[in-house]
Design a protein around this motif. Structure first.
Motif: not given
Length: 357
Positions: A90-115
């Motif tokens: 769990i420690a190896r796979i889950i935390p980085a996965f969850l952070v990736c989900l947050v980064v996509m929702a909080a950084v990547f998607a807002p940039i694309a939506y604004s454009l």
């Protein structure tokens, strides 16, 4: 009285894998970049890209990932109590996965939506909402791929991360090995794992006959396709005390892998899994690796961040550059995120998990 380690070393056909002196991290990074390259064809609108026997380069790279993982994870299960094993996985796979989900929702998607819309107005309420994109996917099963209707206006719209789906099935493989490891006879004889592997191949070979009974369940089909590669690596692991890694073994494995792949239509790739895993492990004993990569495994971060980075580049019109330039730029843009993921999330969480169990 069991034979001494020196006697076992003489009897073993080849040298064992040295856990501290191999290039598996480097090989996994290469496999992650192979997936990135394969995805570039889709994301610039250039088709599936090169491949053979029903798999493109990305599919073969994932098979390699599963084979290496099967070898390492089986060793982890056989050397740890069930609770410790699960905490480590769990420690190896889950935390980085969850952070990736947050980064996509909080950084990547807002940039694309604004454009796309000229502002962030409505971003947080537009289906799939950013919060729901995190919640719906947080247990590894990818249920939604877009975020607020982004990415749009690209050759492959509506999907921020086409790589994460494999993690759900990898974790199921972890659980299968966890279950098998509860039986003493599985640890006593390597033939139990061989039987499990052959059963998994038989399931995939007969998937069309099985489909009517499971309503062609996609998850079952994907697991049936990937599980043999994982168990193929597990087979190599359970024989590793008797059969080491050598060029002779690699030569035999290459011949047997080719015979399976080209001689068995429909399931030859899966049947070749132990031999492919053996080849990758043998390569790791002699392939030079940068020392920094040997002690820092950035392959997972590269795997989970490559696709969203590529999609963000596509949002900015980089898909017009063509596959090769697009791929090179994507690699250089992905690696900083992979490094941060390792240093700030994966490595600290794993160290904490090891100290607590």
């Amino acid at each position: 009285m069991p034979p001494s380690p020196k006697v076992l070393a003489r009897l073993r056909f080849g040298a064992p894998l040295d856990p501290r002196n191999n290039s598996l991290n480097f090989i996994r990074l290469i496999l992650a970049l192979m997936v990135l390259f394969a995805h570039s064809f889709h994301l610039v609108g250039a088709g599936n890209g090169p491949g053979f026997k029903g798999e493109n380069l990305g599919g073969w790279a994932v098979a390699g990932f599963f084979g290496i993982s099967g070898y390492l994870i089986t060793g982890s299960r056989f050397n740890n109590r069930l609770g410790t094993y699960l905490i480590h996985r769990i420690a190896r796979i889950i935390p980085a996965f969850l952070v990736c989900l947050v980064v996509m929702a909080a950084v990547f998607a807002p940039i694309a939506y604004s454009l796309q819309h000229g502002s962030l107005h409505g971003f947080f309420q537009t289906p799939t909402t950013p919060a729901n994109s995190i919640f719906a996917n947080m247990f590894l099963k990818i249920n939604t791929y877009d975020i607020a209707g982004t990415p749009a206006g690209v050759p492959y719209p509506g999907a921020w991360n086409g790589s994460l789906w494999t993690l759900y099935f990898e974790f199921i493989c972890y659980l299968i090995v966890a279950f098998l490891g509860t039986f003493a006879f599985v640890k006593r004889t390597p033939w139990a794992m061989v039987a499990a592997f052959l059963l998994s191949v038989a399931v995939w070979a007969n998937i069309q006959r099985i489909d009517p009974y499971i309503q062609s369940n996609l998850d079952f089909n994907l697991l049936a396709r990937l599980l043999p590669f994982f168990l193929g690596g597990a087979v190599v692991k359970v024989f590793s005390k008797k059969i080491g890694l050598s060029w002779q073994g690699a030569a035999v494995s290459a011949v047997l892998a080719a015979a399976a792949i080209f001689g068995c239509d429909g399931f030859g790739n899966q049947l070749a899994a132990p031999f492919l895993a053996y080849l990758l492990l043998w390569i790791s004993t002699w392939l030079p690796s940068p020392k920094i990569v040997m002690t820092n495994d950035v392959s997972y971060g590269a795997y989970i961040y490559a696709f969203p980075v590529q999609q963000l580049l596509a949002v900015f019109g980089a898909y017009h550059w063509g596959v090769w330039i697009f791929t090179v730029v994507a690699v250089f843009a992905t690696m900083p995120l992979a490094i941060v993921s390792w240093l700030a999330v994966e490595q600290p969480i794993m160290r904490l998990a090891r100290r607590r169990v």
